[in-house]
Design a protein around this motif. Structure first.
Motif, PDB file in Angstrom:
ATOM      1  N   THR A 220       0.691  47.024  75.650  1.00  0.00           N
ATOM      2  CA  THR A 220       0.295  45.676  75.221  1.00  0.00           C
ATOM      3  C   THR A 220      -0.397  45.660  73.858  1.00  0.00           C
ATOM      4  O   THR A 220      -0.743  44.593  73.358  1.00  0.00           O
ATOM      5  CB  THR A 220      -0.657  45.018  76.247  1.00  0.00           C
ATOM      6  OG1 THR A 220      -1.915  45.713  76.229  1.00  0.00           O
ATOM      7  CG2 THR A 220      -0.076  45.035  77.646  1.00  0.00           C
ATOM      8  N   TRP A 221      -0.599  46.840  73.263  1.00  0.00           N
ATOM      9  CA  TRP A 221      -1.390  46.933  72.023  1.00  0.00           C
ATOM     10  C   TRP A 221      -0.786  46.089  70.895  1.00  0.00           C
ATOM     11  O   TRP A 221       0.373  46.266  70.531  1.00  0.00           O
ATOM     12  CB  TRP A 221      -1.497  48.407  71.586  1.00  0.00           C
ATOM     13  CG  TRP A 221      -2.251  48.596  70.303  1.00  0.00           C
ATOM     14  CD1 TRP A 221      -3.595  48.464  70.116  1.00  0.00           C
ATOM     15  CD2 TRP A 221      -1.707  48.963  69.026  1.00  0.00           C
ATOM     16  NE1 TRP A 221      -3.907  48.726  68.799  1.00  0.00           N
ATOM     17  CE2 TRP A 221      -2.779  49.031  68.117  1.00  0.00           C
ATOM     18  CE3 TRP A 221      -0.406  49.235  68.574  1.00  0.00           C
ATOM     19  CZ2 TRP A 221      -2.594  49.358  66.768  1.00  0.00           C
ATOM     20  CZ3 TRP A 221      -0.223  49.566  67.234  1.00  0.00           C
ATOM     21  CH2 TRP A 221      -1.315  49.629  66.351  1.00  0.00           C
ATOM     22  N   HIS A 222      -1.591  45.164  70.391  1.00  0.00           N
ATOM     23  CA  HIS A 222      -1.203  44.264  69.290  1.00  0.00           C
ATOM     24  C   HIS A 222       0.112  43.532  69.591  1.00  0.00           C
ATOM     25  O   HIS A 222       0.961  43.358  68.710  1.00  0.00           O
ATOM     26  CB  HIS A 222      -1.138  45.027  67.951  1.00  0.00           C
ATOM     27  CG  HIS A 222      -2.487  45.502  67.497  1.00  0.00           C
ATOM     28  ND1 HIS A 222      -2.696  46.198  66.335  1.00  0.00           N
ATOM     29  CD2 HIS A 222      -3.718  45.368  68.064  1.00  0.00           C
ATOM     30  CE1 HIS A 222      -3.995  46.471  66.204  1.00  0.00           C
ATOM     31  NE2 HIS A 222      -4.627  45.990  67.248  1.00  0.00           N
ATOM     32  N   THR A 223       0.226  43.116  70.868  1.00  0.00           N
ATOM     33  CA  THR A 223       1.354  42.272  71.291  1.00  0.00           C
ATOM     34  C   THR A 223       0.793  41.042  72.003  1.00  0.00           C
ATOM     35  O   THR A 223      -0.385  41.014  72.383  1.00  0.00           O
ATOM     36  CB  THR A 223       2.299  42.998  72.277  1.00  0.00           C
ATOM     37  OG1 THR A 223       1.664  43.048  73.569  1.00  0.00           O
ATOM     38  CG2 THR A 223       2.633  44.415  71.825  1.00  0.00           C
TER      39      THR A 223
ATOM     40  N   ALA B 293     -14.934  41.835  62.791  1.00  0.00           N
ATOM     41  CA  ALA B 293     -14.001  42.187  61.715  1.00  0.00           C
ATOM     42  C   ALA B 293     -13.416  43.602  61.846  1.00  0.00           C
ATOM     43  O   ALA B 293     -13.232  44.300  60.852  1.00  0.00           O
ATOM     44  CB  ALA B 293     -14.677  42.024  60.355  1.00  0.00           C
ATOM     45  N   GLU B 294     -13.146  44.013  63.086  1.00  0.00           N
ATOM     46  CA  GLU B 294     -12.482  45.317  63.263  1.00  0.00           C
ATOM     47  C   GLU B 294     -10.982  45.187  63.036  1.00  0.00           C
ATOM     48  O   GLU B 294     -10.357  46.069  62.472  1.00  0.00           O
ATOM     49  CB  GLU B 294     -12.752  45.850  64.682  1.00  0.00           C
ATOM     50  CG  GLU B 294     -12.397  47.330  64.886  1.00  0.00           C
ATOM     51  CD  GLU B 294     -10.911  47.605  65.116  1.00  0.00           C
ATOM     52  OE1 GLU B 294     -10.458  48.698  64.775  1.00  0.00           O
ATOM     53  OE2 GLU B 294     -10.199  46.717  65.635  1.00  0.00           O
ATOM     54  N   ASP B 295     -10.430  44.074  63.529  1.00  0.00           N
ATOM     55  CA  ASP B 295      -8.973  44.027  63.710  1.00  0.00           C
ATOM     56  C   ASP B 295      -8.233  43.145  62.697  1.00  0.00           C
ATOM     57  O   ASP B 295      -7.159  42.630  62.987  1.00  0.00           O
ATOM     58  CB  ASP B 295      -8.652  43.589  65.151  1.00  0.00           C
ATOM     59  CG  ASP B 295      -7.837  44.647  65.888  1.00  0.00           C
ATOM     60  OD1 ASP B 295      -7.288  45.537  65.211  1.00  0.00           O
ATOM     61  OD2 ASP B 295      -7.732  44.568  67.124  1.00  0.00           O
ATOM     62  N   TRP B 296      -8.801  43.019  61.465  1.00  0.00           N
ATOM     63  CA  TRP B 296      -8.093  42.347  60.376  1.00  0.00           C
ATOM     64  C   TRP B 296      -7.374  43.409  59.530  1.00  0.00           C
ATOM     65  O   TRP B 296      -7.027  43.200  58.372  1.00  0.00           O
ATOM     66  CB  TRP B 296      -9.083  41.529  59.523  1.00  0.00           C
ATOM     67  CG  TRP B 296      -8.471  40.533  58.585  1.00  0.00           C
ATOM     68  CD1 TRP B 296      -8.004  40.789  57.319  1.00  0.00           C
ATOM     69  CD2 TRP B 296      -8.250  39.141  58.803  1.00  0.00           C
ATOM     70  NE1 TRP B 296      -7.506  39.639  56.746  1.00  0.00           N
ATOM     71  CE2 TRP B 296      -7.649  38.599  57.638  1.00  0.00           C
ATOM     72  CE3 TRP B 296      -8.507  38.267  59.882  1.00  0.00           C
ATOM     73  CZ2 TRP B 296      -7.303  37.253  57.518  1.00  0.00           C
ATOM     74  CZ3 TRP B 296      -8.166  36.929  59.747  1.00  0.00           C
ATOM     75  CH2 TRP B 296      -7.572  36.438  58.583  1.00  0.00           C
TER      76      TRP B 296
HETATM   77 ZN   LIG Z   1      -6.793  46.193  67.814  1.00  0.00          ZN
END
Ligand SMILES: [Zn+2]
Length: 338
Positions: free
Chosen positions: A308-311, A186-189
């Motif tokens: 590429t971050w969050h793509t 649950a880091e990336d919500w």
């Molecule tokens: Zn992330």
């Protein structure tokens, strides 16, 4: 993870410094040089980190598809991670919790904790998040903003490096300190860029927030190292600002280890950004001095975390074994110099 707004303040301070230097406040360049120059020998210690193996561990996680919260791929991947660490002789525990996302969604979170030689009292914490972002909200094409990312780099790469280290420690059996590998969920919500809600930074690192407030009494590793996006092409690991504030000695130790392992070129002794990531709650709540190894791309227009971050481009095609090797061998160096 996301950038902290503190970066603006830092930039202003740097700018002020430049102006100050420009008006003649600092000594000349030639006077400054001898102080900053260090002659250091390359002297690798510990087993050779196998980048092919780490690459395969990254691929294996991606083979489950996106591992975003409450998805089938997420739960199947958790099982796989647990079984891998067990196969490498670790004692594994799962910390389950129902956490609440920025949008009120109940997130079925599983922090996975794997311990090498749990009987030893001198311990080091290694950690990385293992969930993947459900939205490619930084994709150049807005049609992709609600699609889940494959997250080969963010953050299968971090778990892969930890798994390879666990495999090597188990095979080598020479390290006489304990190591705890914690895979945060649950880091990336965190609040997406397209949401109507303001992002106050609190919606990120939920698994780490929970872990840091519910660790067993008496657990006190010497320090922690967080690995985030450690497999990207062209990655360089500048010194993250929050890490320097919380644990300056550990930053020095890790960057020195990178140089003695022969990977100093990947770890410039230069300030990067300030980042909201899992290391913040680990420092704040668990009081474990913890640093973040996270890339910084000063010239990348798409994001300072890299193109590429969050793509949707955060896939296996953009993973570089050389980056995995540089980070993995550096962490081995840190452990075996302890
Ligand atoms: Zn992330």
């Amino acid at each position: 993870m996301k950038k902290k707004p503190i970066i603006i303040i830092v930039s202003l301070l740097v700018l002020a410094g430049i102006v100050y230097a420009f008006v003649g406040g600092y000594g000349s360049q030639t006077e400054m040089l001898p102080e900053t120059e260090e002659v250091e020998k390359v002297n690798p210690v510990g087993p050779a980190f196998n980048a092919d193996s780490a690459y395969a561990f990254t691929q294996a996680q991606c083979d489950f598809g996106p591992r975003s919260m409450n998805s089938v791929g997420h739960d199947r991947c958790a099982e796989w991670i647990v079984n891998r660490f067990k196969a490498y002789g670790c004692k594994v525990e799962i910390q389950r919790a129902d956490l609440t996302g920025y949008d009120g969604t109940v997130l079925k979170s599983q922090n996975i904790m794997a311990s090498y030689r749990p009987e030893l009292t001198t311990r080091i914490l290694l950690c990385a998040h293992w969930d993947s972002r459900p939205w490619a909200d930084n994709d150049p094409d807005s049609a992709n903003w609600h699609k889940p990312i494959m997250a080969a780099n963010d953050a299968a790469s971090g778990v892969a490096v930890m798994l390879e280290i666990a495999r090597l420690l188990n095979q080598d059996k020479k390290l006489n300190i304990g190591v705890d590998f914690v895979c945060f969920d649950a880091e990336d919500w965190g609040t997406p860029q397209w949401a109507d809600v303001e992002d106050d930074g609190e919606s990120w690192a939920l698994g780490a927030q929970y872990w840091a407030q519910h660790i067993p009494g008496g657990y006190a590793p010497r320090y922690g190292i967080l690995l985030d996006m450690v497999g990207g092409q062209g990655a360089r690991f500048f010194q993250e600002q929050m890490s320097k504030q919380y644990a300056p000695d550990i930053v020095k130790k890790v960057w020195r280890a990178a140089r003695s392992a022969g990977y100093g070129s990947f770890f410039p002794k230069t300030d990067g950004g300030a980042v909201t990531d899992d290391h913040i709650p680990v420092n704040d709540f668990a009081k474990i001095p913890t640093i973040d190894i996270i890339p910084y791309y000063p010239d990348c227009r798409q994001s300072s975390f890299g193109p590429t971050w969050h793509t949707l481009a955060d896939d296996m095609q953009h993973i570089d074994k050389n980056t995995l090797k540089a980070v993995g061998q550096t962490v081995i160096q840190v452990l075996f110099m302890e």
